[in-house]
Motif scaffolding. Sequence first.
Motif, PDB file in Angstrom:
ATOM      1  N   VAL A   6       0.867  -1.181   0.000  1.00  0.00           N
ATOM      2  CA  VAL A   6       0.000   0.000   0.000  1.00  0.00           C
ATOM      3  C   VAL A   6       0.906   1.233   0.000  1.00  0.00           C
ATOM      4  CG1 VAL A   6      -1.768   1.300   1.244  1.00  0.00           C
ATOM      5  CG2 VAL A   6      -1.863  -1.206   1.200  1.00  0.00           C
ATOM      6  N   LEU A   7       0.759   2.062  -1.025  1.00  0.00           N
ATOM      7  CA  LEU A   7       1.572   3.273  -1.110  1.00  0.00           C
ATOM      8  C   LEU A   7       1.221   4.205   0.041  1.00  0.00           C
ATOM      9  CD1 LEU A   7       1.429   4.031  -4.940  1.00  0.00           C
ATOM     10  CD2 LEU A   7       3.066   2.627  -3.671  1.00  0.00           C
ATOM     11  N   TYR A  95      -2.053   6.335   5.154  1.00  0.00           N
ATOM     12  CA  TYR A  95      -1.599   7.300   6.160  1.00  0.00           C
ATOM     13  C   TYR A  95      -1.796   6.682   7.538  1.00  0.00           C
ATOM     14  CZ  TYR A  95      -0.530  12.055   7.808  1.00  0.00           C
ATOM     15  OH  TYR A  95       0.060  13.155   8.379  1.00  0.00           O
ATOM     16  N   PRO A  96      -1.067   5.589   7.796  1.00  0.00           N
ATOM     17  CA  PRO A  96      -1.268   4.856   9.048  1.00  0.00           C
ATOM     18  C   PRO A  96      -0.857   5.673  10.269  1.00  0.00           C
ATOM     19  CG  PRO A  96       0.658   4.013   7.888  1.00  0.00           C
ATOM     20  CD  PRO A  96      -0.003   5.008   6.974  1.00  0.00           C
ATOM     21  N   MET A 145      -6.827  13.693   4.191  1.00  0.00           N
ATOM     22  CA  MET A 145      -6.167  14.690   5.042  1.00  0.00           C
ATOM     23  C   MET A 145      -6.351  16.104   4.509  1.00  0.00           C
ATOM     24  SD  MET A 145      -4.437  11.718   4.539  1.00  0.00           S
ATOM     25  CE  MET A 145      -2.948  11.969   3.624  1.00  0.00           C
ATOM     26  N   GLU A 146      -6.532  16.218   3.191  1.00  0.00           N
ATOM     27  CA  GLU A 146      -6.734  17.527   2.576  1.00  0.00           C
ATOM     28  C   GLU A 146      -8.104  18.096   2.926  1.00  0.00           C
ATOM     29  OE1 GLU A 146      -6.092  16.780  -1.585  1.00  0.00           O
ATOM     30  OE2 GLU A 146      -4.146  15.893  -1.174  1.00  0.00           O
ATOM     31  N   TYR A 152      -5.456  13.761  14.004  1.00  0.00           N
ATOM     32  CA  TYR A 152      -5.001  13.231  15.271  1.00  0.00           C
ATOM     33  C   TYR A 152      -3.995  12.116  15.031  1.00  0.00           C
ATOM     34  CZ  TYR A 152      -9.268  15.401  17.021  1.00  0.00           C
ATOM     35  OH  TYR A 152     -10.258  16.296  17.329  1.00  0.00           O
ATOM     36  N   LYS A 153      -2.930  12.106  15.819  1.00  0.00           N
ATOM     37  CA  LYS A 153      -2.004  10.976  15.804  1.00  0.00           C
ATOM     38  C   LYS A 153      -2.563   9.948  16.771  1.00  0.00           C
ATOM     39  CE  LYS A 153       2.919   9.884  16.223  1.00  0.00           C
ATOM     40  NZ  LYS A 153       2.862   8.871  15.228  1.00  0.00           N
TER      41      LYS A 153
END
Length: 157
Positions: A6-7, A95-96, A145-146, A152-153
């Motif tokens: 997964v990119l 975006y893990p 994310m945009e 949140y992390k």
Amino acid sequence: MAVKEVLKYGNKILKRVSRRVETIDNDILNIAQDLKDTLYKNSGGIGLAAPQIGVLKKIIVIDLSEDKSGLITLINPKIIKKIGHEKSTEGCLSYPGYEGIVIRPKKVIVTGMNLNGEEIKYNADGLLAKAFCHEIDHLDGILYMEKAKKMYKLDEE
């Protein structure tokens, strides 16, 4: 066929617009199988778009079931109607370790083709509507994310 990598966020392929699928041939069927295999290998994921495995074709898979029995594979998906809106939390296999608050439609009507080349329509609400929006955004080079109002992390436990 195979589990693909997964990119991750930052890879330029994720920002490119995917091409429409003109013919459902063995190559397209293999991509769909790779998407399925990759989705099921990555626990916690409910959807995956072809660009996330490096393929710029308009193909998505979604499965909201816990037992992997509800796979939706859609080729050339298109949202034809959006109804309402609501805030919810989203994450992404590309975006893990992060989640964000995103405003999405409450309901959507989505059209596309199944693997047999038949036109299909979904009247989706709730999590399925959000998943369709999220995965179709990937096909247009848009990352959640945009659109996030806040990110949140996640705690590492």
